[in-house]
Design a protein around this motif. Sequence first.
Motif, PDB file in Angstrom:
ATOM      1  N   ILE A  43    -110.335  -2.556-117.179  1.00 11.79           N
ATOM      2  CA  ILE A  43    -109.999  -3.612-116.224  1.00 11.79           C
ATOM      3  C   ILE A  43    -110.718  -3.377-114.903  1.00 11.79           C
ATOM      4  CG2 ILE A  43    -108.141  -4.739-114.971  1.00 11.79           C
ATOM      5  CD1 ILE A  43    -108.163  -5.300-117.959  1.00 11.79           C
ATOM      6  N   THR A  44    -110.788  -2.118-114.467  1.00 16.38           N
ATOM      7  CA  THR A  44    -111.507  -1.805-113.229  1.00 16.38           C
ATOM      8  C   THR A  44    -112.979  -2.150-113.353  1.00 16.38           C
ATOM      9  OG1 THR A  44    -109.949  -0.020-112.709  1.00 16.38           O
ATOM     10  CG2 THR A  44    -112.079   0.024-111.591  1.00 16.38           C
ATOM     11  N   ILE A  45    -113.579  -1.817-114.496  1.00 16.53           N
ATOM     12  CA  ILE A  45    -114.990  -2.149-114.724  1.00 16.53           C
ATOM     13  C   ILE A  45    -115.198  -3.655-114.677  1.00 16.53           C
ATOM     14  CG2 ILE A  45    -116.835  -2.119-116.448  1.00 16.53           C
ATOM     15  CD1 ILE A  45    -115.812   0.636-117.321  1.00 16.53           C
ATOM     16  N   SER A  46    -114.263  -4.406-115.252  1.00 19.54           N
ATOM     17  CA  SER A  46    -114.391  -5.874-115.255  1.00 19.54           C
ATOM     18  C   SER A  46    -114.377  -6.425-113.839  1.00 19.54           C
ATOM     19  CB  SER A  46    -113.265  -6.503-116.081  1.00 19.54           C
ATOM     20  OG  SER A  46    -112.008  -6.337-115.441  1.00 19.54           O
ATOM     21  N   ALA A  47    -113.620  -5.796-112.924  1.00 21.40           N
ATOM     22  CA  ALA A  47    -113.592  -6.253-111.530  1.00 21.40           C
ATOM     23  C   ALA A  47    -114.965  -6.106-110.888  1.00 21.40           C
ATOM     24  CB  ALA A  47    -112.547  -5.469-110.738  1.00 21.40           C
ATOM     25  N   TYR A  48    -115.627  -4.996-111.139  1.00 21.56           N
ATOM     26  CA  TYR A  48    -116.969  -4.788-110.583  1.00 21.56           C
ATOM     27  C   TYR A  48    -117.994  -5.717-111.234  1.00 21.56           C
ATOM     28  CZ  TYR A  48    -115.485  -0.692-107.945  1.00 21.56           C
ATOM     29  OH  TYR A  48    -114.875   0.139-107.038  1.00 21.56           O
ATOM     30  N   VAL A  49    -117.841  -5.983-112.519  1.00 26.48           N
ATOM     31  CA  VAL A  49    -118.755  -6.905-113.200  1.00 26.48           C
ATOM     32  C   VAL A  49    -118.628  -8.308-112.614  1.00 26.48           C
ATOM     33  CG1 VAL A  49    -119.259  -8.034-115.404  1.00 26.48           C
ATOM     34  CG2 VAL A  49    -118.831  -5.571-115.341  1.00 26.48           C
ATOM     35  N   ILE A  50    -117.391  -8.761-112.414  1.00 25.83           N
ATOM     36  CA  ILE A  50    -117.169 -10.081-111.819  1.00 25.83           C
ATOM     37  C   ILE A  50    -117.734 -10.132-110.408  1.00 25.83           C
ATOM     38  CG2 ILE A  50    -115.388 -11.682-111.002  1.00 25.83           C
ATOM     39  CD1 ILE A  50    -113.649 -10.725-113.355  1.00 25.83           C
ATOM     40  N   CYS A  51    -117.489  -9.070-109.640  1.00 27.27           N
ATOM     41  CA  CYS A  51    -117.956  -9.020-108.252  1.00 27.27           C
ATOM     42  C   CYS A  51    -119.473  -9.145-108.177  1.00 27.27           C
ATOM     43  CB  CYS A  51    -117.498  -7.716-107.591  1.00 27.27           C
ATOM     44  SG  CYS A  51    -118.126  -7.466-105.913  1.00 27.27           S
ATOM     45  N   CYS A  52    -120.184  -8.331-108.929  1.00 25.23           N
ATOM     46  CA  CYS A  52    -121.651  -8.343-108.856  1.00 25.23           C
ATOM     47  C   CYS A  52    -122.235  -9.587-109.515  1.00 25.23           C
ATOM     48  CB  CYS A  52    -122.210  -7.078-109.494  1.00 25.23           C
ATOM     49  SG  CYS A  52    -121.803  -5.569-108.577  1.00 25.23           S
ATOM     50  N   GLY A  53    -121.555 -10.146-110.517  1.00 25.17           N
ATOM     51  CA  GLY A  53    -122.017 -11.400-111.110  1.00 25.17           C
ATOM     52  C   GLY A  53    -121.956 -12.545-110.115  1.00 25.17           C
TER      53      GLY A  53
ATOM     54  N   GLY B 289    -122.850  -4.374-111.850  1.00 28.49           N
ATOM     55  CA  GLY B 289    -121.405  -4.183-111.748  1.00 28.49           C
ATOM     56  C   GLY B 289    -120.873  -3.284-112.851  1.00 28.49           C
ATOM     57  N   LEU B 290    -121.445  -3.406-114.052  1.00 32.46           N
ATOM     58  CA  LEU B 290    -121.029  -2.547-115.163  1.00 32.46           C
ATOM     59  C   LEU B 290    -121.297  -1.078-114.848  1.00 32.46           C
ATOM     60  CD1 LEU B 290    -119.998  -2.326-118.106  1.00 32.46           C
ATOM     61  CD2 LEU B 290    -122.379  -2.583-118.843  1.00 32.46           C
ATOM     62  N   VAL B 291    -122.468  -0.798-114.279  1.00 30.53           N
ATOM     63  CA  VAL B 291    -122.813   0.581-113.910  1.00 30.53           C
ATOM     64  C   VAL B 291    -121.878   1.099-112.816  1.00 30.53           C
ATOM     65  CG1 VAL B 291    -124.596   2.067-112.945  1.00 30.53           C
ATOM     66  CG2 VAL B 291    -125.220   0.312-114.611  1.00 30.53           C
ATOM     67  N   HIS B 292    -121.652   0.282-111.784  1.00 24.96           N
ATOM     68  CA  HIS B 292    -120.765   0.697-110.691  1.00 24.96           C
ATOM     69  C   HIS B 292    -119.353   0.976-111.222  1.00 24.96           C
ATOM     70  CE1 HIS B 292    -123.403  -1.701-107.614  1.00 24.96           C
ATOM     71  NE2 HIS B 292    -124.080  -0.792-108.284  1.00 24.96           N
ATOM     72  N   GLY B 293    -118.840   0.050-112.018  1.00 22.83           N
ATOM     73  CA  GLY B 293    -117.491   0.213-112.543  1.00 22.83           C
ATOM     74  C   GLY B 293    -117.356   1.421-113.449  1.00 22.83           C
ATOM     75  N   ALA B 294    -118.383   1.689-114.259  1.00 26.35           N
ATOM     76  CA  ALA B 294    -118.331   2.850-115.145  1.00 26.35           C
ATOM     77  C   ALA B 294    -118.333   4.148-114.350  1.00 26.35           C
ATOM     78  CB  ALA B 294    -119.518   2.815-116.113  1.00 26.35           C
ATOM     79  N   LEU B 295    -119.134   4.221-113.298  1.00 26.59           N
ATOM     80  CA  LEU B 295    -119.164   5.423-112.470  1.00 26.59           C
ATOM     81  C   LEU B 295    -117.822   5.652-111.772  1.00 26.59           C
ATOM     82  CD1 LEU B 295    -122.729   5.139-110.862  1.00 26.59           C
ATOM     83  CD2 LEU B 295    -121.973   6.763-112.607  1.00 26.59           C
ATOM     84  N   VAL B 296    -117.156   4.557-111.395  1.00 31.05           N
ATOM     85  CA  VAL B 296    -115.861   4.678-110.719  1.00 31.05           C
ATOM     86  C   VAL B 296    -114.749   4.988-111.709  1.00 31.05           C
ATOM     87  CG1 VAL B 296    -114.110   3.421-109.397  1.00 31.05           C
ATOM     88  CG2 VAL B 296    -116.519   3.210-108.778  1.00 31.05           C
TER      89      VAL B 296
ATOM     90  N   PHE C 154    -112.160  -9.201-105.657  1.00 31.29           N
ATOM     91  CA  PHE C 154    -111.810  -8.666-106.978  1.00 31.29           C
ATOM     92  C   PHE C 154    -111.810  -7.143-106.962  1.00 31.29           C
ATOM     93  CE2 PHE C 154    -112.499 -12.911-108.541  1.00 31.29           C
ATOM     94  CZ  PHE C 154    -111.710 -12.985-109.682  1.00 31.29           C
ATOM     95  N   VAL C 155    -112.775  -6.543-106.278  1.00 32.80           N
ATOM     96  CA  VAL C 155    -112.858  -5.083-106.224  1.00 32.80           C
ATOM     97  C   VAL C 155    -111.808  -4.518-105.278  1.00 32.80           C
ATOM     98  CG1 VAL C 155    -114.337  -3.156-105.574  1.00 32.80           C
ATOM     99  CG2 VAL C 155    -115.295  -5.060-106.849  1.00 32.80           C
ATOM    100  N   ILE C 156    -111.624  -5.152-104.121  1.00 32.13           N
ATOM    101  CA  ILE C 156    -110.621  -4.674-103.169  1.00 32.13           C
ATOM    102  C   ILE C 156    -109.232  -4.713-103.791  1.00 32.13           C
ATOM    103  CG2 ILE C 156    -109.479  -5.238-100.982  1.00 32.13           C
ATOM    104  CD1 ILE C 156    -112.136  -6.054 -99.857  1.00 32.13           C
ATOM    105  N   LEU C 157    -108.980  -5.678-104.657  1.00 30.63           N
ATOM    106  CA  LEU C 157    -107.676  -5.799-105.304  1.00 30.63           C
ATOM    107  C   LEU C 157    -107.341  -4.550-106.108  1.00 30.63           C
ATOM    108  CD1 LEU C 157    -105.255  -7.646-105.845  1.00 30.63           C
ATOM    109  CD2 LEU C 157    -106.492  -8.574-107.801  1.00 30.63           C
TER     110      LEU C 157
END
Length: 365
Positions: free
Chosen positions: A223-233, A100-107, A52-55
Motif C-alpha cells: 500500500i505504501t508503494i502504491s502511494a508513491y506510484v500514484i504520487c509520481c504518476g 514512484g515504484l523505486v521510491h516506494g520499494a526503498l521506503v 497521497f505520500v504525506i497521508l
Amino acid sequence: MIFKKDIGLLVLILIVGAVVAIINPRFLLPANISNTANQVGLFGIIAIAQAFVILTGGIELSVGAIVALLGVLFIDLIVNLNVHWAFAVMIVVGAGMLMGLVHGALVAKVGMQPFVVTLCALLIYRGMARYYTEDATVGFGFGASFPTLEWLTAARSEIFAPVARLFGHDGPTIAVPHTLIALAVVTVVAGVVLHRSVLGRYLFAIGKNEEAARYSGIATARITISAYVICCGLTAVNAILLAMYTRSISPAVHGNFYELYAIAAAVLGGFSLRGGEGSILGVVLGTILLQVLQNLVNLLGIPSSLNFAVMGSVILIGVLADQQFVRYRNRSASQAASQRTASEHPHPVRAEVSKARVPVGNRSG
C-alpha cells in the motif's frame, strides 16, 4: 467528503479574496481570475500527488526534479524523435510511475527514510535532466505545432458563455483553463480513491499507525508503494501540462521548489505531516489559498523573490495550527472519556466507603 477544516479554509479564502479585491480591484478582472485558475490547475495536481505520500507519514521531495526530467523527455520525444504525442504521454506517465515504484520499494521494503530517498532522487533527477540536455534550454522549435495536444493542455474555454447569454450578457466571460478541468477530474478520482475505497482506508490506517495496520492484516509495504506510484504518476501528468504551458524548459531551474508548493497546499488542506489525516477537497482549497496569496504579492508589486518567504510562512503557520488542533482534539477526547466514566460510576467514593465499613461493623458485632 467535507470536513470542518475544509469549511474554515473556504471561509478564509473568501475573506482573503475580498481583502485582495478591496486592495486592488484588478483582482476581479476576468483575465486575472482565469490566470489564477490556470495556476491553481497546474499546482493543484502535484499537491494532490504529494498528499497521497504525506497521508502515509512519508514525504516526496523530488517532484520538482521529476517535473524537469520528464518535461525535457516529453519535449524531446514529440519534437526531436517525432513520437506521437499520445504515445509520448504514455511513456512519460509510465516513467513517472516507475520512479514512484523505486521510491516506494526503498521506503517500504528496504526500510530507508522517505526524506533520504526522495532527497537523493531530487539530486539524481536534476542532474540527469541537466546531463540529458547538456544543461541547455529545450523547447519547441519555430513553427512546431501540436493542435490537439495544445488544446487539451493549454487552451481555455468560455464554458460559462451559454449561461451568461441566458441572462442577457453578451460580453466576454471568464475563460476556464483546461488545466483547471484536469484538476477537477483528478480531484474527483482522488477523492473517491481516498474517501470511498479500500485503498484509501488502508492509506489512512497506515498513516495513523503502521504497526497496528500490519498486525490487522494490511499489506503495508504494498500500500505504501502504491502511494508513491500514484504520487509520481500524477507528477508526470503535471510535467506534461507544465511543458506545454511554458513551451520551454531550463533543466537547472525548471520545477524548483515545486515540492514546497505541494507540501504547503497539503498542510493547509489538513494533511498532517505525521500522516493519517486530510481530505482531497482541503488540498484543492489550500492550493487556491496559496495562489490567491501569490496573486496578492504580484498585484501589490512586492518582489517575486518574497514568494518563497510567503510559502515558508504558510507552511509554518499550517504546522502550528495542526499541532494546536491535535492538542485540542486530544484534550476534548480525554474530557469526554472522563465524563463517560463519571456517568457510569456516579458515586465511586461513596461506594468505596460503604464497602470499607462492612468488615468494621462485623468486627464490632
